[in-house]
Design a protein around this motif. Sequence first.
Motif, PDB file in Angstrom:
ATOM      1  N   SER A  25      21.401 -62.434 -19.763  1.00 23.02           N
ATOM      2  CA  SER A  25      20.167 -61.662 -19.626  1.00 23.02           C
ATOM      3  C   SER A  25      20.434 -60.162 -19.520  1.00 23.02           C
ATOM      4  N   GLY A  26      21.536 -59.770 -18.888  1.00 20.48           N
ATOM      5  CA  GLY A  26      21.861 -58.355 -18.765  1.00 20.48           C
ATOM      6  C   GLY A  26      22.127 -57.717 -20.113  1.00 20.48           C
ATOM      7  N   TRP A  27      22.875 -58.398 -20.954  1.00 17.24           N
ATOM      8  CA  TRP A  27      23.170 -57.923 -22.307  1.00 17.24           C
ATOM      9  C   TRP A  27      21.894 -57.930 -23.146  1.00 17.24           C
ATOM     10  N   ASP A  28      21.087 -58.949 -22.993  1.00 15.96           N
ATOM     11  CA  ASP A  28      19.836 -59.060 -23.731  1.00 15.96           C
ATOM     12  C   ASP A  28      18.925 -57.867 -23.427  1.00 15.96           C
ATOM     13  N   GLN A  50      21.813 -43.665 -25.258  1.00 18.57           N
ATOM     14  CA  GLN A  50      21.113 -44.416 -24.211  1.00 18.57           C
ATOM     15  C   GLN A  50      22.010 -45.487 -23.612  1.00 18.57           C
ATOM     16  N   PHE A  51      22.822 -46.114 -24.459  1.00 17.82           N
ATOM     17  CA  PHE A  51      23.789 -47.089 -23.945  1.00 17.82           C
ATOM     18  C   PHE A  51      24.719 -46.420 -22.931  1.00 17.82           C
ATOM     19  N   LYS A  52      25.124 -45.185 -23.260  1.00 11.23           N
ATOM     20  CA  LYS A  52      26.032 -44.469 -22.358  1.00 11.23           C
ATOM     21  C   LYS A  52      25.360 -44.187 -21.019  1.00 11.23           C
ATOM     22  N   ALA A  53      24.072 -43.857 -21.064  1.00  8.33           N
ATOM     23  CA  ALA A  53      23.327 -43.630 -19.828  1.00  8.33           C
ATOM     24  C   ALA A  53      23.193 -44.913 -19.018  1.00  8.33           C
ATOM     25  N   ASP A  54      23.228 -46.037 -19.700  1.00 10.23           N
ATOM     26  CA  ASP A  54      23.108 -47.356 -19.057  1.00 10.23           C
ATOM     27  C   ASP A  54      24.480 -48.037 -18.912  1.00 10.23           C
ATOM     28  N   ARG A  55      25.531 -47.240 -18.904  1.00 13.34           N
ATOM     29  CA  ARG A  55      26.879 -47.821 -18.960  1.00 13.34           C
ATOM     30  C   ARG A  55      27.198 -48.704 -17.748  1.00 13.34           C
ATOM     31  N   ALA A  56      26.638 -48.376 -16.603  1.00 12.70           N
ATOM     32  CA  ALA A  56      26.884 -49.191 -15.406  1.00 12.70           C
ATOM     33  C   ALA A  56      26.359 -50.613 -15.610  1.00 12.70           C
ATOM     34  N   LYS A  57      25.199 -50.721 -16.270  1.00 14.05           N
ATOM     35  CA  LYS A  57      24.634 -52.045 -16.541  1.00 14.05           C
ATOM     36  C   LYS A  57      25.462 -52.781 -17.585  1.00 14.05           C
ATOM     37  N   LEU A  58      25.959 -52.028 -18.568  1.00  8.29           N
ATOM     38  CA  LEU A  58      26.843 -52.642 -19.552  1.00  8.29           C
ATOM     39  C   LEU A  58      28.107 -53.145 -18.878  1.00  8.29           C
ATOM     40  N   LYS A  59      28.671 -52.340 -18.004  1.00 14.29           N
ATOM     41  CA  LYS A  59      29.896 -52.735 -17.301  1.00 14.29           C
ATOM     42  C   LYS A  59      29.663 -53.982 -16.464  1.00 14.29           C
ATOM     43  N   SER A  60      28.474 -54.089 -15.872  1.00 12.89           N
ATOM     44  CA  SER A  60      28.158 -55.270 -15.064  1.00 12.89           C
ATOM     45  C   SER A  60      28.193 -56.528 -15.930  1.00 12.89           C
ATOM     46  N   TYR A  61      27.631 -56.428 -17.133  1.00 11.58           N
ATOM     47  CA  TYR A  61      27.662 -57.593 -18.031  1.00 11.58           C
ATOM     48  C   TYR A  61      29.094 -57.885 -18.478  1.00 11.58           C
TER      49      TYR A  61
END
Length: 263
Positions: A25-28, A50-61
């Motif tokens: 779900s995080g990646w989705d 925008q992905f870079k701004a959300d990098r913490a969420k990407l790292k979590s996934y």
Amino acid sequence: MLFRLFLSIIALSVSSTAWAAHDHSGWDALLKRHVVVTGGGTSTKVNYAQFKADRAKLKSYLDSTSSVSQATFNRWSKNDQLAFLINAYNAWTVELILTEYPNLKSIKDLGSIIRSPWKQKFIPLFGKTVSLDHIEHTLIRGSGRYNEPRIHFAVNCASIGCPALRKDAYRGSTLPAQLNEATKDFLRDRSRNRLQGGRLEVSSIFKWYRGDFEKGWRGAKNLNQFLAIYANALGLTKGQQAALHSGKTKVSFLSYDWRLNGS
């Protein structure tokens, strides 16, 4: 008696947890926010800023994929395994781009003369540090477990020539339909696959991985037969489909566009 029943319920609960598919779900959510559909649905562009701004969420996934043990992975269904590997490949590819973004024009800029970006070992997976090539060519293609040529329209190399990075995560429960849709969308793109003067010009993906399309998937013993399965997506008439399936239609391969698929 009640105690035995209680133990059985506990055991069943533990078993169900161990067999549960991975949570994508995080990646989705990241895909839905940062991927834009273009070309009438045949391609997408990725907003890496925008992905870079959300990098913490990407790292979590990414951390969640790295926490999966080999034993847990082995207990999943084939579809859940394959969805996991495709998502992991795509998410780690985005992470690789972000290591140098915006100072690159192509994923190839991240490589060197002696090592391509796909051979860099930077991905913690199943207790090892592996490369993108390891995920695609060893775990997916090389395992002999999946025999699924349509993965080539699902794994994304962050380039314009690649099949689209989907706006939603792959999931085992919907994987066959998602792979079918991804294949049709890619083949509908006339900039990458088209009939020209009686010759079928297709993406170089079909040249590089030709053997994967000739292993008997849905009865296809050669590349022409595989392409004939998707004659409608290619815009072929019944007569053109018959000619392609019989091998009368010549197939050639177009140049690949390695420029970054950024928005």
